[in-house]
Design an enzyme around this catalytic site. Structure first.
Site, PDB file in Angstrom:
ATOM      1  N   THR A 129      68.568  32.251 -12.305  1.00 43.06           N
ATOM      2  CA  THR A 129      68.466  33.550 -11.631  1.00 43.06           C
ATOM      3  C   THR A 129      68.923  33.406 -10.184  1.00 43.06           C
ATOM      4  OG1 THR A 129      66.661  34.373 -12.996  1.00 43.06           O
ATOM      5  CG2 THR A 129      66.735  35.198 -10.739  1.00 43.06           C
TER       6      THR A 129
ATOM      7  N   ARG B  96      62.580  42.615 -23.656  1.00 40.97           N
ATOM      8  CA  ARG B  96      61.753  41.977 -22.612  1.00 40.97           C
ATOM      9  C   ARG B  96      62.396  42.121 -21.213  1.00 40.97           C
ATOM     10  NH1 ARG B  96      62.563  37.710 -18.596  1.00 40.97           N
ATOM     11  NH2 ARG B  96      60.539  36.769 -18.209  1.00 40.97           N
TER      12      ARG B  96
ATOM     13  N   THR C 129      62.253  33.343  -8.343  1.00 44.58           N
ATOM     14  CA  THR C 129      62.810  32.851  -9.597  1.00 44.58           C
ATOM     15  C   THR C 129      61.736  32.036 -10.293  1.00 44.58           C
ATOM     16  OG1 THR C 129      64.434  31.404 -10.643  1.00 44.58           O
ATOM     17  CG2 THR C 129      63.842  30.885  -8.362  1.00 44.58           C
TER      18      THR C 129
ATOM     19  N   HIS D  67      59.075  31.802 -14.107  1.00 46.05           N
ATOM     20  CA  HIS D  67      58.572  32.394 -15.347  1.00 46.05           C
ATOM     21  C   HIS D  67      58.060  33.800 -15.036  1.00 46.05           C
ATOM     22  CE1 HIS D  67      56.495  31.421 -19.393  1.00 46.05           C
ATOM     23  NE2 HIS D  67      56.864  32.680 -19.326  1.00 46.05           N
TER      24      HIS D  67
HETATM   25  N1  ASP Z   1      62.416  35.231 -13.300  1.00 43.09           N
HETATM   26  C1  ASP Z   1      63.414  35.408 -14.332  1.00 43.09           C
HETATM   27  C2  ASP Z   1      62.796  36.148 -15.467  1.00 43.09           C
HETATM   28  O1  ASP Z   1      61.668  35.857 -15.825  1.00 43.09           O
HETATM   29  C3  ASP Z   1      63.974  34.147 -14.848  1.00 43.09           C
HETATM   30  C4  ASP Z   1      64.322  33.102 -13.828  1.00 43.09           C
HETATM   31  O2  ASP Z   1      64.050  33.258 -12.663  1.00 43.09           O
HETATM   32  O3  ASP Z   1      64.895  32.076 -14.198  1.00 43.09           O
HETATM   33  O4  ASP Z   1      63.449  36.988 -16.036  1.00 43.09           O
END
Ligand code: ASP
Length: 363
Positions: free
Chosen positions: A227, A255, A278, A280
C-alpha cells in the site's frame, strides 16, 4: 532484528536573508564599506522561512533482507526517491501539500513494485479492486473511493470526490461513473496485472485450500504489503494525507480495508498532524489508528513521536495489529513508526537530505 524500529528527526528550518537597504556580503564589496554610522549601511534581517516536509510509505510487512535481491532493493529505493522528489519539488516551489501528496502517490501507483494502481494485489476472483483516500488538514475536506476496478489513478479520483462532490466516499460502479463525469482516465482491469502478485495469490490459495472461505482472514503480513501513502506540510502551514491501495491479497465479498476510511488509514488536521497508514486494515479500522494518533496530539498534548509509538506499539501490537504509519506535524517534524520487519519509507524536510529506508534496523 528489532521489530520496533522507527525514525524521526528534528525540524530543519531554512534561514532566509531579507535586505532592507544596500548591503555588502563579499570581502571585495566590503573593502569600500561605509562608515558604521552611515545611513546607507547594510541592514539585513534574518527571517525563518516557513518549514515544509514530506514523508511517504510503500507498505509495511515481512520485508527482510533475506527475501530481497540487491537489484530489487535498489529498484525500491530508486522509486521511493523519485516519489519523494515529485512531492518535494512542489513544496519547495511554494505549492500545496495537497498537490505534493498526489504527485508522490501517483509515482508509486504507476509502479508495479507497489500494491496500488499497477501492481495492485489480486482478489480471490483474480481481479483488482482499488481503494484510496485523501484529506486536507486545513479544513478537514476529505474524499475516498472504494472497490474501483478501472480507475488508473484512484488517488486522483479520491481528490475529485473531495473537490467536486458533496460526498466523502464513493464506491464501485458509481465511483467509476463519477470518474467519467470528470474525464478521469479509465483502464481495463488487466492493466493492474503483475506476475508477482498473481503468484502471491496462487501461493495463498494453495496454503489455504480452496474449501476454506474465511481462513484468508487469518493471513496477514505475509500477503499484504505495498500500500502507498504520503503526508506533507506545505509552506502555507497546511497538512495533507493520501493513501492508495489494492487492499489485501485474496480479499473477497467486496472487502474494504482501512486505507479509504477517513480516520483509520488516512487523516489530516492542521491542528495536530497528518497520517497515512499501512497494515492489517481491519485493526486499523477498529482502532481508528490515524485519527487516534492525531487525537493524542490534540487532547493529550503529546508530540507525534510519542503519540505514534504508543498507538503502533502499545495499542496495535498487543492485539495483533501489524503495520505502520507515516506522520508529519505542523512544524515539519516527521515520524514513521511500524511494528513489522520492514516498511518501505522515505522522507525529506525542507531542502535537507532525503531519508530512505526499508528494514526495521535502518535509521
Ligand atoms: N491497509 C491495507 C488494507 O488493509 C493493506 C496494506 O496496507 O498493505 O487494505
Amino acid at each position: 532484528m528489532g521489530l520496533f524500529s522507527s525514525f524521526s528527526f528534528a525540524t530543519n528550518k531554512r534561514v532566509g536573508l531579507s535586505l532592507l537597504a544596500t548591503a555588502c556580503f563579499t570581502a571585495a564589496a566590503c573593502s569600500s564599506a561605509p562608515e558604521p554610522n552611515s545611513s546607507v549601511a547594510a541592514k539585513a534581517t534574518v527571517t525563518e522561512a516557513a518549514p515544509f516536509a514530506i514523508a511517504i510509505h510503500g507498505g509495511a510487512g515481512t520485508i527482510t533482507r533475506a527475501s530481497m535481491t540487491p537489484a530489487r532493493e535498489r529498484a525500491y529505493r530508486e522509486k521511493l526517491a523519485e516519489a519523494i522528489a515529485a512531492g518535494q519539488q512542489i513544496l519547495a516551489a511554494g505549492g500545496t501539500s495537497m498537490d505534493a501528496v498526489i504527485a508522490a502517490v501517483q509515482v508509486l501507483e504507476d509502479s508495479p513494485l507497489f500494491n496500488a494502481g499497477r501492481g495492485a494485489v489480486y482478489t480471490w476472483d483474480e481481479q483488482h479492486e482499488l481503494d484510496a483516500a485523501i484529506m486536507d488538514g486545513s479544513n478537514r475536506a476529505a474524499g475516498a473511493v472504494t472497490g474501483v476496478k478501472t480507475i488508473k489513478s484512484p488517488i486522483a479520483l479520491a481528490r475529485k470526490v473531495m473537490e467536486e462532490s458533496v460526498h466523502v466516499m464513493l464506491s464501485g460502479a458509481g465511483a467509476e461513473e463519477f470518474a467519467d463525469l470528470h474525464q478521469l482516465e479509465r483502464v481495463d482491469n488487466s492493466y493492474f496485472n503483475t506476475e508477482a502478485r498473481f503468484d502471491a495469490l496462487q501461493r495463498m490459495k494453495q496454503q489455504l485450500g480452496s474449501q476454506d472461505k474465511t481462513a484468508w482472514q487469518q493471513l496477514d503480513a505475509r500477503f499484504k504489503y505495498g500500500t502507498v501513502g504520503a503526508v506533507a506540510l506545505d509552506t502555507h502551514g497546511n497538512l495533507a494525507a493520501a493513501t492508495s491501495t489494492g487492499g489485501m491479497t485474496g480479499k473477497r465479498y467486496g472487502r474494504i480495508g482501512d486505507s479509504p476510511v477517513i480516520g483509520a488509514g488516512t487523516w489530516a488536521d492542521n491542528g495536530s498532524c497528518a497520517v497515512s497508514a499501512t497494515g492489517h486494515g481491519e485493526y486499523f479500522i477498529k482502532y481508528q489508528v490515524a485519527a487516534d494518533i492525531c487525537a493524542r496530539v490534540t487532547y493529550q498534548g503529546k508530540d507525534i513521536v510519542s503519540a505514534g509509538d504508543t498507538v503502533i506499539h502499545e495499542v496495535l501490537m498487543p492485539v495483533g495489529g501489524t503495520g505502520g504509519v507515516i506522520i508529519v506535524d505542523g512544524q515539519g517534524k516527521v515520524h514513521m513508526p511500524f511494528n513489522t520487519e520492514g516498511m518501505y519509507r522515505a522522507s525529506q524536510q525542507g531542502d535537507g537530505p532525503v531519508h530512505i529506508a526499508i528494514y526495521a534496523d535502518e535509521n
